[in-house]
Enzyme design. Structure first.
Site, mmCIF file in Angstrom:
data_model
loop_
_atom_site.group_PDB
_atom_site.id
_atom_site.type_symbol
_atom_site.label_atom_id
_atom_site.label_comp_id
_atom_site.label_asym_id
_atom_site.label_seq_id
_atom_site.Cartn_x
_atom_site.Cartn_y
_atom_site.Cartn_z
ATOM 1 N N LYS A 97 -37.288 53.294 -71.892
ATOM 2 C CA LYS A 97 -37.525 54.226 -70.786
ATOM 3 C C LYS A 97 -37.578 53.492 -69.447
ATOM 4 C CE LYS A 97 -41.565 56.529 -70.162
ATOM 5 N NZ LYS A 97 -42.134 56.567 -68.879
ATOM 6 N N ARG A 98 -37.862 52.202 -69.517
ATOM 7 C CA ARG A 98 -37.968 51.449 -68.263
ATOM 8 C C ARG A 98 -36.610 51.161 -67.628
ATOM 9 N NH1 ARG A 98 -42.130 49.186 -71.230
ATOM 10 N NH2 ARG A 98 -40.717 47.710 -72.178
#
Ligand code: GLU
Length: 519
Positions: free
Chosen positions: A254-255
Site C-alpha cells: 500500500k505504501r
C-alpha cells in the site's frame, strides 16, 4: 482430527489483496478438509478505533462470502477472539515458562544492549543477546523487581540444536538454534509480543494448520520452540509466498501507490476510480485503492471474479484451468499445488475473470447489482418502482456484455437524465461534419412520422433514408448516437432510440442540431 485454520489480522483499516489471498488459502483448506476456519484479531498494540480498523477487514470477508466459524461477531468455544482480551492466557503461559526455567527476566539496560551490539558488529558476528540476568540469584531477582528496575521477559532458547520443520509449501527447512537470540516475549507492562501471543493462541484455539504469509517463516523457529516449551501439540505450518505488484518481483504494498499509478498494468484501475468514485460520493483513498479488497467491491466487481483471481494467485488446479467457481476451488484445493515463488498480481487477468462471471450472471442479479450504483450516482431514487426496474432491465440488456463492472452502468447516465456529458471532439466529428446536420434534420422529420418506433422500424427507416440520399448508413448512425447519447460508445443506436422513446429522441436531435449550428 478436525482441521482448524486461522487468519489473524492486525486491525489496520483495510484488507490488502495479498492478505486476502493468504486468508483465502487458509479458508479454502479448511473448507476442503471439512474443518473450521477461525478469525482471530491480533490487536495487542492497537490504540485505534476498533470499528474503523477492523470494519473493512470483516467487510472484505463478508463481501466475498468467506464465512468464519469462530471469531468476532460469531463467537465460539475458545473465545474471546481478540488478543487484547486474552491477557490471562498470556500471563498463565508466561508464568509456566518462568517456573520451568524457560523464561527469565532480563534487566539489561539499553546502554548494555547497545554495547553488546557494538561488540558483535566489531567482531563481525551476528548479535545474540548476552544472558547476563540469568546468573542472578532468586533473591537478587526479587530485589531488582522490588526496586522497580526495568525488565523484559525473555524466552530461553535451547542453543546448539538443529531445528527441522517440514513446511507444507516451503518443504524441509532447518535452523541452527545457536543463532537465535532469546526473544522478548513479554514487555514490562505485561504486554505479550507477537511470537509469544501467537503461540499461546494457536495452541488454545487448537489450530492444526498455521497457513500464513511467508514473511513469518523467520518467526517459525521461535514459535516451534515456544510450542515445545509449553508442551503444546505442534501445528503444521504452511507459508504462502507473497503477492508481487503487477509486472514486478516486489511485494505488493500500500505504501507504493504513487508508483503504481504509473504502472501500465495498474494505471487504468486508478484512473477508473478517479472517474467513478466521486460520482458515487466516494473518495479514492489508499485504503480504497487497487491494492485493497474494498476497491473491487466499491467499483463493482463480483465476488466470483475476485475469488477466481485470488485462487489463481500461486495456486492452480492443472496446467490449463483458469475459470473456477468457489465450489470448484473448495473441491480441488490442496496446499501441495501452491507454488513456492511469489505470485504476480495481474489486473488484466482479474478483469478477464470478472468479465466471465459477469456474463454468467442472471439478469435479475445484474439489476440488483446495478441499482445501488444508479442510486449512489443519483440517476434513480429509491424506492424503485416496478416500471423503473423494468426500464433498468432494458438498459442492462441493451448494454449487454459491455457491462463488466456494476459501476459501468453509470456510463449510461443519458438514459436516466437529460443533462449528460457530451464528447465534444466526437460531436464535432460526427454531427458538425459538412452535410450531416441537414441530413439529420430530414431524418428526424421521418422519425417523427413513422408508424411504430421499434428496432425493426428504425432500422428499415434508416436504411431506406440512407439509400434515397445516397449516403452511408454509418454517417447517420454515428450522428444519431452522438446527438442522443453524447458518446460514441454504448448500446446499439436503435436500442438507444427505442429506450429513449420517440419524443425524447427527437428533442435531443433538435438540441444537437442547435448546438451544431452554434458551434
Ligand atoms: N497478526 C499477524 C500478521 O498480521 C499474524 C501472523 C500469523 O499469521 O501468525 O502478520
Amino acid at each position: 482430527m478436525t482441521v482448524r485454520t486461522r487468519f489473524a489480522p492486525s486491525p489496520t483499516g483495510y484488507m490488502h489483496i495479498g492478505g486476502m489471498r493468504t486468508a483465502f488459502f487458509a479458508w479454502l483448506f479448511a473448507r476442503h478438509m471439512h474443518g473450521k476456519f477461525i478469525l482471530r484479531i491480533d490487536d495487542t498494540d492497537e490504540a485505534r478505533n476498533m470499528s474503523e480498523a477492523l470494519g473493512p477487514i470483516l467487510q472484505a470477508f463478508r463481501w466475498l462470502g468467506l464465512d468464519w466459524d469462530e471469531g468476532p461477531e460469531v463467537g465460539g468455544d475458545y473465545g474471546p477472539y481478540y488478543q487484547s482480551q486474552r491477557g490471562d492466557l498470556y500471563k498463565a503461559a508466561a508464568e509456566k515458562l518462568i517456573e520451568s526455567g524457560q523464561a527469565y527476566h532480563d534487566f539489561s539496560t539499553p546502554a548494555e544492549i547497545a554495547a553488546d551490539r557494538a561488540e558483535a558488529d566489531k567482531a563481525k558476528r551476528p548479535y545474540i543477546n548476552i544472558r547476563r540476568s540469568l546468573d542472578l540469584s532468586a533473591a537478587e531477582r526479587a530485589q531488582y523487581l522490588a526496586e522497580g528496575r526495568p525488565w523484559v521477559l525473555r524466552f530461553l532458547v535451547p542453543r546448539g540444536e538443529t531445528l527441522a520443520l517440514d513446511d507444507l509449501i516451503r518443504g524441509h527447512v532447518e535452523w541452527d538454534t545457536s543463532l537465535l537470540p532469546d526473544p522478548v516475549i513479554v514487555r514490562a507492562n505485561g504486554g505479550p509480543l507477537y511470537n509469544f501471543a501467537t503461540v499461546v493462541d494457536d495452541a488454545q484455539l487448537k489450530i492444526t494448520h498455521v497457513i500464513r504469509a511467508e514473511e513469518h517463516l523467520s518467526n517459525t523457529p521461535i514459535q516451534v520452540l515456544l510450542h515445545r516449551a509449553l508442551g503444546n501439540v505442534m501445528p503444521t505450518f504452511a507459508h504462502v509466498p507473497y503477492v508481487a505488484a503487477p509486472g514486478s518481483k516486489e511485494k505488493l504494498s500500500k505504501r507504493k501507490i504513487a508508483e503504481y499509478r504509473k504502472n501500465p498494468k495498474f494505471k487504468m484501475l486508478f484512473e477508473r476510480a478517479d472517474e467513478v468514485f466521486p460520482k458515487l460520493g466516494l473518495e479514492a483513498t489508499p485504503e480504497r485503492s487497487p491494492v485493497t479488497v474494498e476497491y473491487y467491491e466499491k467499483i463493482g466487481y463480483l465476488p466470483a471474479g475476485v475469488l477466481n483471481a485470488l485462487g489463481r494467485l500461486g495456486w492452480s488446479l492443472d496446467e490449463k484451468t483458469e475459470i473456477m467457481s468457489l465450489a470448484e476451488m473448495i473441491q480441488n484445493f490442496t496446499l501441495e499445488r501452491v507454488v513456492k515463488a511469489p505470485a504476480g498480481f495481474d489486473p488484466d487477468k482479474l478483469f478477464s475473470f470478472q468479465s466471465h462471471w459477469m456474463k454468467e450472471l442472471p439478469l435479475e442479479q445484474k439489476i440488483d447489482g446495478c441499482i445501488p450504483y444508479l442510486v449512489a450516482a443519483k440517476l434513480i431514487a429509491e424506492p424503485i418502482a416496478p416500471e423503473s426496474r423494468q426500464f433498468i432491465s432494458q438498459v442492462i440488456t441493451a448494454f449487454g456484455d459491455r457491462l463488466k463492472l456494476f459501476s459501468d452502468i453509470i456510463d449510461t447516465e443519458y438514459f436516466f437524465r437529460d443533462e449528460f456529458p457530451i464528447d465534444e471532439k466526437m460531436f464535432q466529428k460526427r454531427v458538425c461534419k459538412e452535410g450531416i446536420p441537414a441530413l439529420l434534420r430530414e431524418f428526424a422529420q421521418r422519425l417523427a412520422v413513422i408508424d411504430s418506433f421499434t428496432l425493426e422500424s428504425l432500422e428499415t427507416a434508416l436504411q431506406a433514408f440512407a439509400a434515397e440520399n445516397g449516403v452511408g448508413q454509418g454517417d447517420l448512425i454515428h450522428a444519431l448516437r452522438l446527438s442522443t447519447t453524447g458518446t460514441p460508445v454504448g448500446p446499439g443506436v436503435y436500442e438507444c432510440l427505442v429506450l429513449l422513446g420517440r419524443e425524447k429522441s427527437l428533442q435531443r436531435i433538435e438540441a444537437a442540431l442547435q448546438r451544431a449550428a452554434n458551434a
